[in-house]
Motif scaffolding. Structure first.
Motif, PDB file in Angstrom:
ATOM      1  N   ILE A  42      -6.871  14.660 -13.991  1.00 15.54           N
ATOM      2  CA  ILE A  42      -6.670  13.306 -14.527  1.00 15.54           C
ATOM      3  C   ILE A  42      -5.373  12.713 -13.987  1.00 15.54           C
ATOM      4  CG2 ILE A  42      -6.103  12.049 -16.649  1.00 15.54           C
ATOM      5  CD1 ILE A  42      -8.225  13.782 -18.048  1.00 15.54           C
ATOM      6  N   PHE A  43      -4.291  13.496 -14.027  1.00 16.37           N
ATOM      7  CA  PHE A  43      -3.016  12.985 -13.527  1.00 16.37           C
ATOM      8  C   PHE A  43      -3.111  12.676 -12.038  1.00 16.37           C
ATOM      9  CE2 PHE A  43       1.210  13.341 -11.714  1.00 16.37           C
ATOM     10  CZ  PHE A  43       1.876  12.403 -12.479  1.00 16.37           C
ATOM     11  N   PHE A  44      -3.780  13.526 -11.271  1.00 16.20           N
ATOM     12  CA  PHE A  44      -3.947  13.285  -9.836  1.00 16.20           C
ATOM     13  C   PHE A  44      -4.703  11.977  -9.594  1.00 16.20           C
ATOM     14  CE2 PHE A  44      -6.309  13.755  -5.835  1.00 16.20           C
ATOM     15  CZ  PHE A  44      -5.248  13.886  -4.962  1.00 16.20           C
ATOM     16  N   CYS A  45      -5.755  11.723 -10.381  1.00 19.58           N
ATOM     17  CA  CYS A  45      -6.501  10.460 -10.240  1.00 19.58           C
ATOM     18  C   CYS A  45      -5.610   9.261 -10.519  1.00 19.58           C
ATOM     19  CB  CYS A  45      -7.710  10.453 -11.176  1.00 19.58           C
ATOM     20  SG  CYS A  45      -9.020  11.567 -10.659  1.00 19.58           S
ATOM     21  N   PHE A  46      -4.815   9.340 -11.577  1.00 18.73           N
ATOM     22  CA  PHE A  46      -3.900   8.239 -11.890  1.00 18.73           C
ATOM     23  C   PHE A  46      -2.843   8.084 -10.796  1.00 18.73           C
ATOM     24  CE2 PHE A  46      -5.654   8.341 -16.152  1.00 18.73           C
ATOM     25  CZ  PHE A  46      -5.583   7.010 -16.524  1.00 18.73           C
ATOM     26  N   TRP A  47      -2.405   9.190 -10.194  1.00 18.35           N
ATOM     27  CA  TRP A  47      -1.421   9.118  -9.119  1.00 18.35           C
ATOM     28  C   TRP A  47      -2.019   8.395  -7.910  1.00 18.35           C
ATOM     29  CZ3 TRP A  47      -1.219  11.530  -4.228  1.00 18.35           C
ATOM     30  CH2 TRP A  47       0.005  11.394  -3.572  1.00 18.35           C
ATOM     31  N   VAL A  48      -3.261   8.732  -7.568  1.00 12.75           N
ATOM     32  CA  VAL A  48      -3.930   8.075  -6.446  1.00 12.75           C
ATOM     33  C   VAL A  48      -4.103   6.582  -6.748  1.00 12.75           C
ATOM     34  CG1 VAL A  48      -6.127   7.916  -5.193  1.00 12.75           C
ATOM     35  CG2 VAL A  48      -5.087  10.143  -5.601  1.00 12.75           C
ATOM     36  N   ILE A  49      -4.524   6.258  -7.973  1.00 15.36           N
ATOM     37  CA  ILE A  49      -4.687   4.852  -8.357  1.00 15.36           C
ATOM     38  C   ILE A  49      -3.362   4.111  -8.276  1.00 15.36           C
ATOM     39  CG2 ILE A  49      -5.201   3.340 -10.326  1.00 15.36           C
ATOM     40  CD1 ILE A  49      -7.349   5.423 -11.137  1.00 15.36           C
ATOM     41  N   SER A  50      -2.270   4.773  -8.685  1.00 12.83           N
ATOM     42  CA  SER A  50      -0.953   4.113  -8.628  1.00 12.83           C
ATOM     43  C   SER A  50      -0.532   3.841  -7.190  1.00 12.83           C
ATOM     44  CB  SER A  50       0.103   4.949  -9.353  1.00 12.83           C
ATOM     45  OG  SER A  50       0.468   6.082  -8.591  1.00 12.83           O
ATOM     46  N   LYS A  51      -0.805   4.775  -6.289  1.00  8.73           N
ATOM     47  CA  LYS A  51      -0.462   4.575  -4.875  1.00  8.73           C
ATOM     48  C   LYS A  51      -1.275   3.431  -4.271  1.00  8.73           C
ATOM     49  CE  LYS A  51       2.592   7.594  -3.570  1.00  8.73           C
ATOM     50  NZ  LYS A  51       3.899   7.151  -3.111  1.00  8.73           N
ATOM     51  N   ILE A  52      -2.572   3.397  -4.584  1.00  9.37           N
ATOM     52  CA  ILE A  52      -3.431   2.323  -4.065  1.00  9.37           C
ATOM     53  C   ILE A  52      -2.966   0.980  -4.612  1.00  9.37           C
ATOM     54  CG2 ILE A  52      -5.773   1.370  -4.156  1.00  9.37           C
ATOM     55  CD1 ILE A  52      -6.778   4.310  -4.100  1.00  9.37           C
ATOM     56  N   THR A  53      -2.680   0.933  -5.916  1.00  9.05           N
ATOM     57  CA  THR A  53      -2.214  -0.312  -6.539  1.00  9.05           C
ATOM     58  C   THR A  53      -0.909  -0.778  -5.915  1.00  9.05           C
ATOM     59  OG1 THR A  53      -3.282   0.332  -8.608  1.00  9.05           O
ATOM     60  CG2 THR A  53      -1.588  -1.383  -8.728  1.00  9.05           C
ATOM     61  N   GLN A  54       0.013   0.148  -5.701  1.00  5.97           N
ATOM     62  CA  GLN A  54       1.297  -0.210  -5.099  1.00  5.97           C
ATOM     63  C   GLN A  54       1.101  -0.793  -3.702  1.00  5.97           C
ATOM     64  OE1 GLN A  54       4.027   3.062  -4.379  1.00  5.97           O
ATOM     65  NE2 GLN A  54       5.780   1.725  -4.646  1.00  5.97           N
ATOM     66  N   THR A  55       0.250  -0.187  -2.914  1.00  5.56           N
ATOM     67  CA  THR A  55      -0.006  -0.673  -1.553  1.00  5.56           C
ATOM     68  C   THR A  55      -0.667  -2.051  -1.572  1.00  5.56           C
ATOM     69  OG1 THR A  55      -0.259   1.606  -0.800  1.00  5.56           O
ATOM     70  CG2 THR A  55      -1.136  -0.125   0.622  1.00  5.56           C
ATOM     71  N   VAL A  56      -1.670  -2.207  -2.435  1.00  7.58           N
ATOM     72  CA  VAL A  56      -2.369  -3.497  -2.528  1.00  7.58           C
ATOM     73  C   VAL A  56      -1.406  -4.600  -2.961  1.00  7.58           C
ATOM     74  CG1 VAL A  56      -4.118  -4.760  -3.843  1.00  7.58           C
ATOM     75  CG2 VAL A  56      -4.657  -2.529  -2.881  1.00  7.58           C
ATOM     76  N   LEU A  57      -0.569  -4.324  -3.957  1.00 11.64           N
ATOM     77  CA  LEU A  57       0.371  -5.344  -4.446  1.00 11.64           C
ATOM     78  C   LEU A  57       1.415  -5.700  -3.384  1.00 11.64           C
ATOM     79  CD1 LEU A  57       0.901  -4.286  -8.160  1.00 11.64           C
ATOM     80  CD2 LEU A  57      -0.304  -6.293  -7.295  1.00 11.64           C
ATOM     81  N   ARG A  58       1.880  -4.711  -2.638  1.00 12.33           N
ATOM     82  CA  ARG A  58       2.854  -5.009  -1.581  1.00 12.33           C
ATOM     83  C   ARG A  58       2.249  -5.894  -0.504  1.00 12.33           C
ATOM     84  NH1 ARG A  58       6.089   0.523  -0.468  1.00 12.33           N
ATOM     85  NH2 ARG A  58       7.489   0.345  -2.223  1.00 12.33           N
ATOM     86  N   LYS A  59       1.013  -5.566  -0.110  1.00 11.86           N
ATOM     87  CA  LYS A  59       0.376  -6.335   0.963  1.00 11.86           C
ATOM     88  C   LYS A  59      -0.095  -7.696   0.494  1.00 11.86           C
ATOM     89  CE  LYS A  59      -0.867  -2.452   3.817  1.00 11.86           C
ATOM     90  NZ  LYS A  59      -1.909  -1.710   4.496  1.00 11.86           N
ATOM     91  N   SER A  60      -0.574  -7.807  -0.732  1.00 17.58           N
ATOM     92  CA  SER A  60      -1.072  -9.101  -1.213  1.00 17.58           C
ATOM     93  C   SER A  60       0.070 -10.030  -1.602  1.00 17.58           C
ATOM     94  CB  SER A  60      -2.013  -8.906  -2.405  1.00 17.58           C
ATOM     95  OG  SER A  60      -1.310  -8.390  -3.512  1.00 17.58           O
ATOM     96  N   GLY A  61       1.268  -9.504  -1.814  1.00 17.54           N
ATOM     97  CA  GLY A  61       2.409 -10.361  -2.125  1.00 17.54           C
ATOM     98  C   GLY A  61       2.732 -11.315  -0.998  1.00 17.54           C
ATOM     99  N   GLY A  62       2.418 -10.924   0.242  1.00 17.93           N
ATOM    100  CA  GLY A  62       2.645 -11.796   1.390  1.00 17.93           C
ATOM    101  C   GLY A  62       1.755 -13.028   1.362  1.00 17.93           C
ATOM    102  N   ARG A  63       0.578 -12.899   0.780  1.00 18.69           N
ATOM    103  CA  ARG A  63      -0.332 -14.049   0.681  1.00 18.69           C
ATOM    104  C   ARG A  63       0.195 -15.114  -0.268  1.00 18.69           C
ATOM    105  NH1 ARG A  63      -5.500 -10.335  -0.215  1.00 18.69           N
ATOM    106  NH2 ARG A  63      -5.502  -9.364   1.831  1.00 18.69           N
ATOM    107  N   PHE A  64       0.987 -14.694  -1.230  1.00 16.49           N
ATOM    108  CA  PHE A  64       1.537 -15.631  -2.214  1.00 16.49           C
ATOM    109  C   PHE A  64       2.961 -16.016  -1.868  1.00 16.49           C
ATOM    110  CE2 PHE A  64      -1.580 -13.010  -4.516  1.00 16.49           C
ATOM    111  CZ  PHE A  64      -2.475 -14.003  -4.841  1.00 16.49           C
ATOM    112  N   SER A  65       3.403 -15.704  -0.673  1.00 21.98           N
ATOM    113  CA  SER A  65       4.746 -15.978  -0.149  1.00 21.98           C
ATOM    114  C   SER A  65       5.846 -15.520  -1.108  1.00 21.98           C
ATOM    115  CB  SER A  65       4.915 -17.461   0.208  1.00 21.98           C
ATOM    116  OG  SER A  65       4.873 -18.268  -0.952  1.00 21.98           O
ATOM    117  N   LEU A  66       5.666 -14.314  -1.636  1.00 23.48           N
ATOM    118  CA  LEU A  66       6.705 -13.713  -2.471  1.00 23.48           C
ATOM    119  C   LEU A  66       7.694 -12.984  -1.577  1.00 23.48           C
ATOM    120  CD1 LEU A  66       4.605 -12.177  -5.389  1.00 23.48           C
ATOM    121  CD2 LEU A  66       5.988 -14.241  -5.452  1.00 23.48           C
ATOM    122  N   LYS A  67       8.959 -13.040  -1.939  1.00 23.90           N
ATOM    123  CA  LYS A  67       9.972 -12.357  -1.151  1.00 23.90           C
ATOM    124  C   LYS A  67       9.861 -10.849  -1.362  1.00 23.90           C
ATOM    125  CE  LYS A  67      13.226 -16.095  -0.749  1.00 23.90           C
ATOM    126  NZ  LYS A  67      14.618 -16.477  -0.754  1.00 23.90           N
TER     127      LYS A  67
END
Length: 186
Positions: A42-67
């Motif tokens: 369970i913890f490993f699944c949440f860790w993978v989800i957290s990594k994916i979420t972090q990557t998606v948020l970093r990359k999608s922040g550029g679309r909203f012109s966030l610094k």
């Protein structure tokens, strides 16, 4: 002779008790291993989800012109939140009563928030300054009687330079007071 018989009996009872304890540990271990494996999964699944979420948020922040600092703050905050939730879920799977842990986290959060209210105020003000961008790096501004060229904006301070003097103004003061922009950076 009677004394040695008594010692032999004690040793025999001790060995029998030790065997019973070892059998009990073995049976408890067999009960805990599936739970432990499930908690780790369970913890490993949440860790993978957290990594994916972090990557998606970093990359999608550029679309909203966030610094970059704001993208980093949002992605790290999401990652930490997911990991905390995953840890609590994994502990609950092990059979640990997590309601006391959740209540303790709530009280700890309140105490930390109260103790760090100025720091949190500066952080949130820094986020608002970076989002709304009332001034940019290179602008010459006046705030709370201090003036200078903006050379850096981060989550805690806005840094001004005036006559080779560096002035650090907490962002909560910058956000709460009137800012005069004397020269806009072209």
């Amino acid at each position: 002779r009677r004394r040695s018989l008594s010692t032999a009996t004690i040793i025999r009872h001790f060995i029998q008790a030790l065997i019973l304890v070892m059998q009990n540990i073995e049976s408890q271990l067999l009960l805990w291993l599936p739970k432990l494996g499930m908690a780790i999964a369970i913890f490993f699944c949440f860790w993978v989800i957290s990594k994916i979420t972090q990557t998606v948020l970093r990359k999608s922040g550029g679309r909203f012109s966030l610094k970059d600092p704001i993208r980093s703050l949002v992605s790290k905050g999401a990652k930490i939140s997911i990991l905390v939730f995953g840890t609590i879920t994994a502990l609950g799977t092990l059979g640990i009563n997590v309601s006391a842990l959740v209540a303790g986290l709530g009280l700890s959060g309140f105490a930390l928030g109260f103790a760090l209210k100025d720091t949190i105020s500066n952080l949130l003000s820094g986020v608002m300054i970076l989002v709304y961008q009332p001034f940019d790096i290179g602008d010459y501004i006046v705030v709370t009687g201090k003036e200078g060229k903006v050379i850096h904006i981060d989550f805690r301070y806005t840094t001004l330079e005036n006559n080779e003097k560096i002035i650090l103004i907490p962002n909560s003061l910058v956000f709460a007071n009137t800012v005069s922009i004397l020269r806009k950076n072209e």
